[in-house]
Scaffold this active site. Structure first.
Site, mmCIF file in Angstrom:
data_model
loop_
_atom_site.group_PDB
_atom_site.id
_atom_site.type_symbol
_atom_site.label_atom_id
_atom_site.label_comp_id
_atom_site.label_asym_id
_atom_site.label_seq_id
_atom_site.Cartn_x
_atom_site.Cartn_y
_atom_site.Cartn_z
ATOM 1 N N TRP A 170 0.993 -0.963 0.135
ATOM 2 C CA TRP A 170 0.001 -0.030 0.063
ATOM 3 C C TRP A 170 0.861 1.130 0.188
ATOM 4 C CZ3 TRP A 170 -3.838 -2.369 -1.870
ATOM 5 C CH2 TRP A 170 -4.043 -3.988 -1.171
ATOM 6 N N ASP A 220 -1.239 6.454 6.749
ATOM 7 C CA ASP A 220 -2.445 5.377 6.240
ATOM 8 C C ASP A 220 -2.287 4.468 7.679
ATOM 9 O OD1 ASP A 220 -3.565 3.307 5.499
ATOM 10 O OD2 ASP A 220 -2.717 2.918 3.797
ATOM 11 N N LYS A 225 -11.024 -2.819 8.479
ATOM 12 C CA LYS A 225 -10.163 -3.730 9.252
ATOM 13 C C LYS A 225 -10.334 -3.444 10.640
ATOM 14 C CE LYS A 225 -6.939 -3.380 5.322
ATOM 15 N NZ LYS A 225 -7.225 -4.812 4.786
#
Length: 357
Positions: free
Chosen positions: A101, A168, A192
């Protein structure tokens, strides 16, 4: 059979949250209407949205200097939305590449300005968090990914810099206390550790906004979403509702300090077994970089791999397989995973070792 959900995301939610959300689907606040069909301008949802924002502020001890936004598009949209709003073409943003990511975020940022990659563990298959790098003072911001769901690494320290940190936190938001004052922008996909798929939390320091000279479409401007209380367009009503319920659950459990203690206990239980078990190896090369959210590990051979997979399924363990790009196994242990679920996993690992070790 009871299921033990180790899925990396969409992931486990507290049972009480699912039960309350189910009641809301049938009848929200005794209104006679479902949360799925009420207007986002209704008093019921406006109250839910306000409560969701307040819970973010309470849990993270956020001041009014920060805007709290609930957006759509997932964290991947923030890979480009953050530099679009914060970085001019002639300015430089610093990035650290610690996984899939982070690598994608770097690619997107290059569309809007200059990018300096300060450190990377890509050549070593992202098996550790790089250290010893410094942030240049000319950087507009520093971007990091706090937890890496694919490769099982996590920051257990924060960079010492005066440059605003953009982070993030999709997979470890609300799992531990954080020094919010270090961060200029935090973003996190809900699915998540905060709620179901469908909304993305963005926390941004207001003084960083309105500083770029490019034209930005209205839907991609943080400032517009802030001035419209995340309702510039129809927001993802149900995901925000369930996220609110989940954050309330976190608060009721004792907040982020309690979550941190809970997650460390689960991590200790799992990693102690992993280190002692001769049939499995961890994939992270530096123990201090191991993720408490997404431990990753490998069986020593194909025979053990197949036996463990079958035994895990028989024990009701679900979602234990590693990311398709790396294989092996991944035990995602978000806030809602109870210690008892990790114990079931550890018992299966021990049983396999006794039979095959």
């Amino acid at each position: 059979m009871k299921k033990h959900n180790f899925s990396p995301g969409p992931a486990i939610l507290p049972a009480s949250v699912i039960e309350e959300a189910a009641r809301g689907v049938l009848n929200i606040n005794n209104s006679g209407l479902s949360i799925l069909e009420i207007s986002h301008r209704s008093k019921d949802f406006i109250a839910i949205a306000a409560q969701a924002e307040q819970l973010v502020r309470d849990l993270l001890n956020l001041s009014d200097d920060y805007a709290v936004l609930f957006l759509s598009g997932g964290a991947s949209t923030q890979f480009f939305m953050a530099p679009m709003n914060l970085l001019n073409e002639d300015e430089t943003a610093a990035y650290v590449n610690t996984g899939t990511w982070a690598d994608k975020a770097i690619k997107e940022a290059k569309l809007f300005g200059k990018v300096e990659v300060l450190a990377s563990s890509k050549e070593q298959n992202y098996t550790f968090i790089p250290k010893g790098w410094t942030v240049p003072s000319h950087a507009k911001y520093l971007h990091i990914t706090s937890n890496n769901t694919v490769y099982g690494t996590q920051y257990h320290w924060w960079p010492d810099t005066e440059v605003p940190i953009v982070c993030d936190m999709s997979s470890d938001i609300f799992s531990r206390p954080i020094p919010v004052e270090k961060f200029g922008l935090i973003y996190a996909g809900a699915q998540k550790n905060m709620g179901p798929a469908g909304t993305t939390l963005v926390i941004v320091r207001k003084d960083l906004l309105g500083k770029v000279n490019r034209a930005i479409p209205s839907m991609l401007q943080y400032g517009i979403h802030d001035s419209n209380d995340s309702m510039y367009n129809t927001p993802p009503v149900f995901p925000i509702y369930v996220s609110m319920l989940t954050m309330q659950w976190v608060k009721d459990q004792g907040g982020l300090a309690a979550m941190e203690a809970r997650n460390k206990a689960k991590g200790d239980l799992f990693y102690n077994e992993l280190d002692a078990n001769p049939l499995f190896n961890g994939t992270v090369t530096e123990k201090g970089d191991r993720s408490l959210m997404n431990p990753t590990f490998l069986a020593i051979n194909e025979e053990v791999d197949k036996a463990f997979d079958a035994a895990a399924k028989a024990a009701g363990i679900d979602g234990i397989r590693g990311h398709r790009s790396v294989g092996g196994f991944r035990a995602s242990m978000y806030n809602a995973m109870p210690l008892e679920g990790v114990q079931v996993l550890v018992d299966v690992m021990r049983d396999i070792a006794q039979k095959m070790g």
